[in-house]
Write a protein that holds these residues in place. Structure first.
Motif, PDB file in Angstrom:
ATOM      1  N   UNK A   2       0.809  -1.302  -0.016  1.00 43.89           N
ATOM      2  CA  UNK A   2       0.003   0.002   0.005  1.00 43.89           C
ATOM      3  C   UNK A   2       0.838   1.213  -0.167  1.00 43.89           C
ATOM      4  N   UNK A   3       0.348   2.285  -0.635  1.00 46.02           N
ATOM      5  CA  UNK A   3       1.174   3.468  -0.927  1.00 46.02           C
ATOM      6  C   UNK A   3       0.653   4.263   0.503  1.00 46.02           C
ATOM      7  N   UNK A   4       1.635   5.057   1.090  1.00 49.59           N
ATOM      8  CA  UNK A   4       1.331   5.898   2.157  1.00 49.59           C
ATOM      9  C   UNK A   4       1.156   7.329   1.597  1.00 49.59           C
ATOM     10  N   UNK A   5      -0.046   7.777   1.894  1.00 49.52           N
ATOM     11  CA  UNK A   5      -0.374   9.394   1.345  1.00 49.52           C
ATOM     12  C   UNK A   5      -0.362   9.935   2.485  1.00 49.52           C
ATOM     13  N   UNK A   6       0.280  11.392   2.279  1.00 49.07           N
ATOM     14  CA  UNK A   6       0.276  12.290   3.545  1.00 49.07           C
ATOM     15  C   UNK A   6      -0.981  12.775   3.700  1.00 49.07           C
ATOM     16  N   UNK A   7      -1.423  13.235   4.953  1.00 42.63           N
ATOM     17  CA  UNK A   7      -2.964  13.806   5.086  1.00 42.63           C
ATOM     18  C   UNK A   7      -3.363  14.996   4.441  1.00 42.63           C
ATOM     19  N   UNK A   8      -2.313  16.022   4.024  1.00 40.45           N
ATOM     20  CA  UNK A   8      -2.878  16.926   3.212  1.00 40.45           C
ATOM     21  C   UNK A   8      -3.035  16.769   1.659  1.00 40.45           C
ATOM     22  N   UNK A   9      -2.461  15.751   1.305  1.00 38.62           N
ATOM     23  CA  UNK A   9      -2.509  15.420  -0.047  1.00 38.62           C
ATOM     24  C   UNK A   9      -3.835  14.137  -0.359  1.00 38.62           C
ATOM     25  N   UNK A  10      -4.398  13.990   0.773  1.00 40.14           N
ATOM     26  CA  UNK A  10      -5.456  12.520   0.616  1.00 40.14           C
ATOM     27  C   UNK A  10      -6.631  13.000   0.134  1.00 40.14           C
ATOM     28  N   UNK A  11      -6.775  14.454  -0.158  1.00 35.96           N
ATOM     29  CA  UNK A  11      -8.306  14.886  -0.459  1.00 35.96           C
ATOM     30  C   UNK A  11      -8.571  14.424  -1.914  1.00 35.96           C
ATOM     31  N   UNK A  12      -9.733  14.501  -2.068  1.00 33.65           N
ATOM     32  CA  UNK A  12     -10.137  14.028  -3.615  1.00 33.65           C
ATOM     33  C   UNK A  12     -10.251  15.078  -4.567  1.00 33.65           C
ATOM     34  N   UNK A  13     -10.341  16.407  -3.998  1.00 31.77           N
ATOM     35  CA  UNK A  13     -10.600  17.455  -4.803  1.00 31.77           C
ATOM     36  C   UNK A  13     -10.608  18.776  -4.119  1.00 31.77           C
ATOM     37  N   UNK A  14     -10.476  19.665  -4.488  1.00 28.51           N
ATOM     38  CA  UNK A  14     -10.495  21.117  -3.705  1.00 28.51           C
ATOM     39  C   UNK A  14     -11.573  21.950  -4.234  1.00 28.51           C
ATOM     40  N   UNK A  15     -11.985  22.807  -3.372  1.00 25.24           N
ATOM     41  CA  UNK A  15     -13.134  23.961  -3.848  1.00 25.24           C
ATOM     42  C   UNK A  15     -12.480  24.936  -4.505  1.00 25.24           C
TER      43      UNK A  15
END
Length: 67
Positions: A2-15
Motif C-alpha cells: 500500500x502507498x502511504x499518502x500524507x494527510x494534506x494530499x489525501x483529499x479527492x478534490x479542492x473547492x
C-alpha cells in the motif's frame, strides 16, 4: 504494497471557483423563486380580499339618533 499518502494530499478534490459559482447560482435561483412566490401570494391575497370586502355605507345616509 500500500502507498502511504500524507494527510494534506489525501483529499479527492479542492473547492475552487467552479464550485463557488455553482453554489452562488443555486442561491440566486432560490431567491428568485422565493420572490416570485411572494409576489404571486400577494397578488392572490389582494384579489380575494378585494372581492369579499364589505362596502361602506353611502356618505349621504345619516345615522339615526336615539333619544
Amino acid at each position: 504494497m500500500t502507498k502511504i499518502v500524507p494527510e494534506d494530499k489525501a483529499r479527492q478534490g479542492h473547492w475552487g471557483w467552479h464550485a463557488l459559482r455553482i453554489l452562488i447560482a443555486g442561491l440566486l435561483l432560490a431567491f428568485i423563486a422565493w420572490a416570485a412566490v411572494e409576489v404571486y401570494g400577494e397578488m392572490i391575497k389582494s384579489q380575494t380580499t378585494g372581492q369579499n370586502a364589505p362596502q361602506a355605507p353611502a356618505a349621504e345616509q345619516k345615522p339615526t339618533q336615539g333619544g
